[in-house]
Design a protein around this motif. Structure first.
Motif, PDB file in Angstrom:
ATOM      1  N   GLY A 480       0.798  -1.221   0.000  1.00 32.84           N
ATOM      2  CA  GLY A 480       0.000   0.000   0.000  1.00 32.84           C
ATOM      3  C   GLY A 480       0.830   1.269   0.000  1.00 32.84           C
ATOM      4  N   ALA A 481       2.020   1.207  -0.584  1.00 26.01           N
ATOM      5  CA  ALA A 481       2.913   2.378  -0.558  1.00 26.01           C
ATOM      6  C   ALA A 481       2.189   3.640  -1.011  1.00 26.01           C
ATOM      7  N   GLY A 482       2.266   4.660  -0.173  1.00 30.09           N
ATOM      8  CA  GLY A 482       1.695   5.956  -0.537  1.00 30.09           C
ATOM      9  C   GLY A 482       0.176   5.995  -0.537  1.00 30.09           C
ATOM     10  N   PHE A 483      -0.449   4.898  -0.118  1.00 29.08           N
ATOM     11  CA  PHE A 483      -1.915   4.823  -0.220  1.00 29.08           C
ATOM     12  C   PHE A 483      -2.611   5.779   0.760  1.00 29.08           C
ATOM     13  N   ARG A 484      -3.635   6.439   0.268  1.00 30.40           N
ATOM     14  CA  ARG A 484      -4.523   7.243   1.123  1.00 30.40           C
ATOM     15  C   ARG A 484      -5.947   6.916   0.703  1.00 30.40           C
ATOM     16  N   ASN A 485      -6.795   6.567   1.656  1.00 35.29           N
ATOM     17  CA  ASN A 485      -8.195   6.326   1.301  1.00 35.29           C
ATOM     18  C   ASN A 485      -9.022   7.591   1.471  1.00 35.29           C
ATOM     19  N   VAL A 486      -8.448   8.579   2.132  1.00 34.29           N
ATOM     20  CA  VAL A 486      -9.161   9.839   2.331  1.00 34.29           C
ATOM     21  C   VAL A 486      -8.252  10.974   1.883  1.00 34.29           C
ATOM     22  N   ARG A 510      -4.191   5.310  -9.195  1.00 31.23           N
ATOM     23  CA  ARG A 510      -4.520   3.885  -9.264  1.00 31.23           C
ATOM     24  C   ARG A 510      -3.987   3.238 -10.533  1.00 31.23           C
ATOM     25  N   ARG A 571      14.128  15.473   5.765  1.00 30.10           N
ATOM     26  CA  ARG A 571      12.761  15.932   6.063  1.00 30.10           C
ATOM     27  C   ARG A 571      12.749  16.816   7.298  1.00 30.10           C
ATOM     28  N   PHE A 572      13.685  16.533   8.191  1.00 26.07           N
ATOM     29  CA  PHE A 572      13.732  17.304   9.425  1.00 26.07           C
ATOM     30  C   PHE A 572      15.125  17.873   9.586  1.00 26.07           C
TER      31      PHE A 572
ATOM     32  N   VAL B  33     -16.578  13.793   2.322  1.00 21.21           N
ATOM     33  CA  VAL B  33     -15.265  13.619   2.949  1.00 21.21           C
ATOM     34  C   VAL B  33     -14.477  14.924   2.916  1.00 21.21           C
ATOM     35  N   VAL B  37     -11.901  16.761   5.457  1.00 22.04           N
ATOM     36  CA  VAL B  37     -10.531  17.106   5.091  1.00 22.04           C
ATOM     37  C   VAL B  37     -10.303  18.608   5.229  1.00 22.04           C
ATOM     38  N   GLU B  61       0.988  13.620   7.920  1.00 18.94           N
ATOM     39  CA  GLU B  61       1.818  13.389   6.728  1.00 18.94           C
ATOM     40  C   GLU B  61       3.301  13.484   7.066  1.00 18.94           C
ATOM     41  N   LEU B  62       3.636  14.432   7.919  1.00 15.76           N
ATOM     42  CA  LEU B  62       5.044  14.596   8.277  1.00 15.76           C
ATOM     43  C   LEU B  62       5.508  13.489   9.221  1.00 15.76           C
ATOM     44  N   PRO B  69       1.715   4.009   3.716  1.00 14.10           N
ATOM     45  CA  PRO B  69       0.267   4.121   3.539  1.00 14.10           C
ATOM     46  C   PRO B  69      -0.372   4.719   4.793  1.00 14.10           C
ATOM     47  N   PHE B  70      -1.542   5.263   4.625  1.00 11.20           N
ATOM     48  CA  PHE B  70      -2.331   5.684   5.787  1.00 11.20           C
ATOM     49  C   PHE B  70      -3.776   5.337   5.509  1.00 11.20           C
ATOM     50  N   VAL B  71      -4.314   4.439   6.304  1.00  9.76           N
ATOM     51  CA  VAL B  71      -5.722   4.078   6.160  1.00  9.76           C
ATOM     52  C   VAL B  71      -6.482   4.851   7.222  1.00  9.76           C
ATOM     53  N   GLU B  72      -7.265   5.792   6.761  1.00 10.65           N
ATOM     54  CA  GLU B  72      -7.991   6.627   7.713  1.00 10.65           C
ATOM     55  C   GLU B  72      -9.334   5.974   8.043  1.00 10.65           C
ATOM     56  N   ALA B  75     -14.020   8.642   8.181  1.00  6.53           N
ATOM     57  CA  ALA B  75     -13.920  10.057   7.798  1.00  6.53           C
ATOM     58  C   ALA B  75     -15.287  10.734   7.850  1.00  6.53           C
ATOM     59  N   ILE B 500     -15.147   2.736   1.783  1.00  5.98           N
ATOM     60  CA  ILE B 500     -13.992   2.694   0.882  1.00  5.98           C
ATOM     61  C   ILE B 500     -14.457   2.592  -0.563  1.00  5.98           C
ATOM     62  N   ASP B 501     -13.633   3.084  -1.436  1.00  9.28           N
ATOM     63  CA  ASP B 501     -13.831   2.921  -2.873  1.00  9.28           C
ATOM     64  C   ASP B 501     -13.647   1.437  -3.185  1.00  9.28           C
TER      65      ASP B 501
END
Lengths: 655, 532
Positions: A480-486, A510, A571-572, B33, B37, B61-62, B69-72, B75, B500-501
């Motif tokens: 899921g690299a870089g994945f965001r669902n929102v 996608r 980054r920091f 959503v 956001v 994000e930082l 990945p980030f599964v929120e 929302a 989810i989509d």
């Protein structure tokens, strides 16, 4: 006699060149290396190598005594001195002879004769070689005598104070009627400035070209010339681009130049490879400068256009063989151009650069590369910063120029700043293309302009995008690299390239297509093929292959768009590596030769704290403000890298 | 393992209609959503940034690793309520210093990041996810505390936040508080309860009572810094383990804390190499319909979410209204239980029961793909023991110890919701597609039942039945149930972990499977597998 074993008393590209030639001739080879040079190709190329402890030339490659002792110990028949170092050292040549070892070069007498520049000029004038006429005049010289001198020398004439320098009292006289006034005023000025009214008149060559002729002599009385080379593209009297033939020399002039050079050679019974250097006026008049009694750096261009191997010729002559027929009746064919790739920062004033050379790959159609370094070597500050010579050879000058600039443009040179951009911009300059060059070319066009980075803003931003995308795609990605669902949050990477900061924002869609943006200019990147060190991708519908190397946080990206070196910004901000306030850093790599202060010393702004030596140049590190030395991080003899903290000066707050 | 073949015709009328309506729903979902956001709106976000602060999402994000990945979760929490969509808090699973962890961030641009009953629900659910899956927790704290007018629904259950945090610590699950701003009164206990606390200089305010309250209580004159500033807590109380010079520094330190945890997941990693499905996940848009009465082939869904589209079907010829079988998703073994025809009969219930026991015997997590209208009713089925068989299935689902993940692809009605591991059955994660509907039964059925009951009541009492009123009543009930079964409505109540989509199903389930493997994956033991 037969040379069975040859010691090459040199380093870098010329050592490699000589060793390879000797090997091809069935001669075994011995190389030399200093501490810093132990991993250079010339050491590996040779059958045996002798370590000379230390690094400075005086400790190593100039140690004729150690070198000869090793030569005797290893049963060496001959020593090839290359260029520089011991190549024009008559004493060394004599020592070789005394030890029964052949010195591949002219006789010590010829070296001596040409080593004294004043004597050499007189000798050449006597042999009928044109020299720059000159005369010294004093206040008692009459106007009539002056006019006669003027007519003898020929116009234009440079009038200058015989003592002193710095251009004081210098005048250029273009017509006889201006001579008297000019001399008188020069005398007055010289008298005022130096207390002596003695004035020197010399023929002045405007817009001069540097033309030199390759000569070869053998022990059978033959002296031939192998045509001219033009080396007008110079910076600070150091040649940068050389070619043969010269665009300013036609067949008639060529035979004049050749005859003069051969006469020069004959006058000193020249044996081996030598070069007679001339300064040439726009009208084709030429005047003797000096004879270099050795193989020149730029000899490959002559090899290309004559088809001769000059090193092989040197070795044959050293064995007592006569010049072969192809050298006695040389044929000039095609056009060859050489560019010298130096590790230097052109814009900073040709500051020599050192450090790890992560990669050096130079190649191209019709191009020969004589390199002294290879990928993975470390460039030190102890010797000449020549990394490689790139020589193109083609039927026409236009083609040779194109081949050379193309090879340089596409060269992959990572880790050390080089003059590549200057070379390319020079080769592609209208004046160069037209063949309108003289020794003032670089200065006239401005090294800052010519040395400016070739990579355009577009290249830099696209390469930053590519480096960002490649870093993510070239290794197995996490689930899921870089994945965001929102939301649509992408990622960002910040790069520094030259003085620019480039923030790349990106997100993979996608479909796999990547949306990337620099400064809000969004574009789509479609990766076609990714490997560890390259990516083929389509950006804005343009497909290219980008080759990428990573070294720590550095990314080197090369593509048809150009070459870029970028540093990934953390980054920091890391508090631990933030510079201590008031710390003074080394501006360049070098060795510490003097420390003028100690901890606790009170200094004022401008006080010299530490002196560094790099490439025989001394750099002073001065206090930026009044204060007290709180830390001293170096001592005499330390090697420092660019950015090393040398001294910390705490500012004294004025009450 | 057999490769599932696809019979989807992307040019068919049904596919085109399904796809268009699914995209329409996704657009509606995105619009809702975006309210979450957008935080408290442009003005509040601008004011927040003008103070040199990052938004909750920017902080996350930082904090996350590059390319992580980030599964929120949820929302749409508080959707359809008077509260702001998103409930002024952002929660989810991300990767920090290579550790999968739960991140809980107050959104200070929404009413100062104050907590309302939906904020609480979302916060507690995130902590529950952390506890059951053994995921470290990072709190990004900046909250004005309780939304006081709602204290009646808040105060008593809110104690669970402190309780969960300390429970986590006792379970050896690390908790971190990065305090960016207000963390007062009850909020002060968050850094107080966490294992690690980082406070931002001049920004963090961690005290039980601020200057005005102190003045009122004791008459003492005080200021923010001396009551609860980062420096005070670093030097005096030691509540702050780390003193951060600014927000970036705070997040940097948070990452370093995570990096030093010496954390190891207890479950096994993926057992197979992940191969992408053979069929295009994009086509999931056109497979399930918005009209839940139109059946679809669940195999087409499975073929687009499992590795290499390979599915080893169990009891293919028995109880065919329910699919059971084995597959891997992103390399993780999984047992899949998916409705095929919507209805569950006795055979299906027994098949599911056996399958769940098998999964427990081999420690394989279960994925429930719901499109279920319930257990079959009718004389034959009642007499066939549907209650007993349904009870077996529910018993198995309840007592199964392997992790369950549930995705509602369409209908989720009646006891089918329970049997197929609905929210009450503690799935580790539960996600819904935007077309899904969840209710005790379908709107028409419910309205119809109500009507019949009313008619019977009128008849038994000898009263005349008002047909016209019945029509109006049925209509009203249908509309109410339709509204209440809508995916947004249920997600608003935090009855799922988010919508989810459909195209993201494979990724989200894969990440969920990876998360559940932070904890031990072990099935229920004690009896052998009963052959039903």
């Amino acid at each position: 006699m037969v040379i069975r074993k040859l010691l090459v008393a040199n380093r870098g590209e010329i050592a490699v060149r000589v060793i390879r030639c000797a090997r091809d001739l069935g001669i075994s080879t011995v190389a030399l290396y200093s501490d810093a040079d132990r991993k250079l190709p010339h050491v590996r190329e040779a059958d045996e190598a002798i370590h000379l402890a230390g690094n400075t030339p005086a400790e190593t490659y100039l140690r004729g005594d150690l070198i000869l002792a090793a030569a005797v110990r290893l049963g060496v028949d001959a020593v090839h001195p290359g260029y520089g170092f011991l190549s024009e050292n008559a004493g060394f040549a004599r020592d070789c002879a005394a030890a029964g070892i052949v010195f591949v070069g002219p006789t010590p007498e010829a070296i001596d004769a040409m080593g004294n520049k004043v004597e050499a000029k007189l000798r050449m004038a006597a042999a009928g070689v044109p020299v720059l006429a000159g005369v010294t005049v004093n206040t008692s010289t009459t106007a009539a005598e002056l006019q006669t001198h003027g007519d003898d020398i020929g116009y234009p004439i440079l009038v200058k104070a015989a003592f002193g320098g710095g251009g004081r009292g210098m005048r250029i006289v273009r017509a006889p009627e201006e001579l008297l006034d000019a001399v008188e005023s020069a005398q007055r000025e010289a008298a005022a400035a130096f207390g002596d009214g003695l004035v020197f008149l010399e023929r002045f060559v405007e817009s001069p070209r540097h033309i030199e002729v390759q000569i070869f002599g053998d022990t059978h009385g033959n002296v031939v010339h192998l045509f001219e080379r033009e080396c007008s593209i110079q910076r600070r009297h150091q040649k940068v681009i050389e070619e043969s033939p010269s665009t300013a020399v036609d067949a008639a002039l060529r035979s004049h130049l050749g005859a003069a050079a051969v006469a020069a050679g004959r006058s000193i019974d020249y044996v081996g490879a030598g070069t007679v250097e001339f300064v040439m006026a726009p009208n084709g008049e030429f005047f003797f400068l000096e004879v270099n009694t050795r193989l020149q750096v730029e000899h490959p261009v002559t090899e290309c256009v004559t088809g001769l191997d000059l090193v092989a010729l040197q070795l044959r002559i050293a064995q007592g063989e006569p010049l072969p027929r192809e050298a006695l009746e040389p044929v000039l064919r095609g056009h060859a151009i050489e560019a010298r790739v130096y590790a230097e920062d052109v814009v900073a004033g040709f500051l020599p650069m050192a450090g790890p050379l992560h990669r050096m790959e130079i190649a191209g159609a019709g191009v020969r590369v004589d390199a002294g370094y290879e990928s993975g070597n470390v460039v030190s500050t102890f010797y000449d910063a020549l990394l490689a010579k790139v020589i193109s050879f083609a039927p026409t000058r236009m083609q040779a120029t194109a081949q050379l600039s193309n090879a340089l443009r596409s060269a992959r040179i990572h880790g050390v700043t080089t003059n590549r951009d200057l070379l390319v911009r020079t080769l592609e300059h209208d004046d160069f293309v037209q063949g309108v060059t003289d020794t003032g070319f670089l200065e006239r066009n401005g090294v800052v302009t010519l040395g400016a980075g070739l990579a355009s803003a577009r290249t830099i931003s696209q390469h930053a995008i590519i480096a960002t995308v490649h870093a993510a795609l070239s290794k197995p990605r996490r689930l899921g690299a870089g994945f965001r669902n929102v939301g649509d949050a992408g990622q960002a990477r910040t790069w520094r390239c030259a003085d620019q900061t480039i923030v790349v924002e990106w997100k993979q869609q996608r479909s796999g297509v990547i949306r990337a943006a620099v400064d809000n200019a969004e574009l789509l990147v479609e990766s076609v093929e990714v490997s560890e060190s390259a990516i083929t991708a389509t950006i804005l519908g343009e497909r290219r292959t980008y080759r990428i190397d990573y070294v720590g946080r550095n990314a080197f990206v090369d593509s048809a768009l150009g070459a870029t070196a970028m540093v990934l910004q953390p980054r920091f901000a890391d508090a631990a590596v933030a510079a201590t306030v008031g710390s003074l850093r080394s501006p360049l790599p070098g060795s510490v030769i003097a420390v003028h202060v100690g901890v606790g010393t009170t200094v004022v702004s401008g006080t010299v704290l530490v002196a560094l030596e790099a490439m025989k140049m001394e750099h002073s590190i001065r206090a930026p403000h009044d204060g007290v030395v709180s830390e001293l991080r170096v001592e005499v003899g330390d090697q420092v890298e660019t950015g090393s903290v040398l001294v910390v000066v705490d500012e004294v707050v004025q009450e | 393992m057999a490769v599932l073949q696809s019979l989807v015709d992307i040019r068919s009328e049904q596919f085109v209609i399904n796809r268009a309506s699914m995209l329409d729903l996704l657009a509606q979902h995105d619009a809702e959503v975006s309210k979450a956001v957008g935080g408290g709106g442009d003005a509040y976000v601008a004011r927040h940034r003008a103070r040199g602060k990052m938004t909750a999402r920017e902080r996350i994000e930082l904090l996350l690793d590059e390319d992580a990945p980030f599964v929120e979760f949820s929302a749409l929490a508080a959707w359809g309520t008077p509260f702001h969509v998103g409930a002024s808090i952002v929660t989810g699973i991300g990767v920090v210093a290579d550790i999968e962890c739960v991140i809980i961030a107050h959104d200070p641009t929404v009413r100062g990041g104050t907590m309302n009953p939906f904020t609480l629900k979302k916060n507690l659910r995130a902590l529950e996810i952390a506890r059951v899956n053994r995921l470290p927790v990072i709190n990004l704290v900046e909250s004005g505390g309780a939304d006081l007018p709602t204290q009646a629904d808040l105060f008593v259950p809110a104690g669970n936040i402190f309780r969960e945090l300390t429970l986590l610590s006792a379970l050896g699950i690390p908790t971190v508080a990065l305090v960016f701003g207000n963390s007062t009164a009850g909020g002060a206990y968050v850094p107080g309860m966490c294992d690690h606390a980082v406070l931002v200089d001049k920004r963090a305010k961690v005290f039980l009572g601020g200057p005005p309250l102190v003045k009122m209580a004791t008459g003492e004159e005080s200021d923010d810094e001396s009551l609860g500033g980062a420096e005070m807590h670093s030097r005096v109380t030691g509540l702050a383990d780390y003193f951060a010079s600014d927000e970036d520094d705070c997040i940097r330190i948070g990452r370093e804390i995570m990096g030093a945890l010496n954390w190891r997941k207890l479950g096994p990693g993926p057992s197979r190499t992940a191969t992408e499905p053979r069929h295009d996940g994009e086509e999931l848009l056109g497979i399930a319909g918005v009209d839940l009465r139109v059946p679809f082939d669940t195999r087409e869904v499975i073929g687009r979410i499992v590795d290499d589209s390979r599915f080893d079907e169990y009891k293919e010829l028995y109880g065919r209204s329910l699919l059971t079988g084995w597959a891997t998703i992103h390399g993780f073994s999984v047992g899949i239980i998916a409705n095929a025809q919507g209805v569950l009969f006795s055979e299906e219930a027994k098949k599911a029961t056996e399958f769940i026991m098998l999964a427990n015997q081999t420690d394989v997590p279960l994925l429930f793909l719901q499109h279920c209208t319930g257990y079959m009713v009718g004389k034959d089925y009642e007499q066939g023991g549907i209650i007993k068989d349904g009870a077996k299935m529910i018993n198995a689902v309840t007592n199964s110890q392997v992790p369950h993940i549930t995705v509602i692809m369409g209908a989720s009605y009646g006891a089918g919701n329970y049997g197929m591991c609905g929210r009450s059955f503690g799935p580790r994660f539960l996600f819904a597609w935007p077309n899904s509907k969840m209710a005790v039964m379908g709107p028409q059925q419910l309205a119809g039942v109500m009507s019949i009951v009313a008619r019977q009541s009128a008849e038994s009492q000898g009263k005349p039945f008002d047909e016209a009123a019945d029509v109006v009543q049925r209509q009203a009930i249908e509309e109410q149930i339709e509204r209440e079964s809508h995916a947004f409505f249920n997600s608003g109540r935090v009855y799922d972990d988010g919508i989810i989509d459909p195209r993201d199903t494979r990724t989200v389930v894969g990440l969920a499977l990876s998360a559940v493997h932070s904890n031990t994956v072990a099935g229920q033991r004690g009896y052998g597998v009963f052959r039903m």
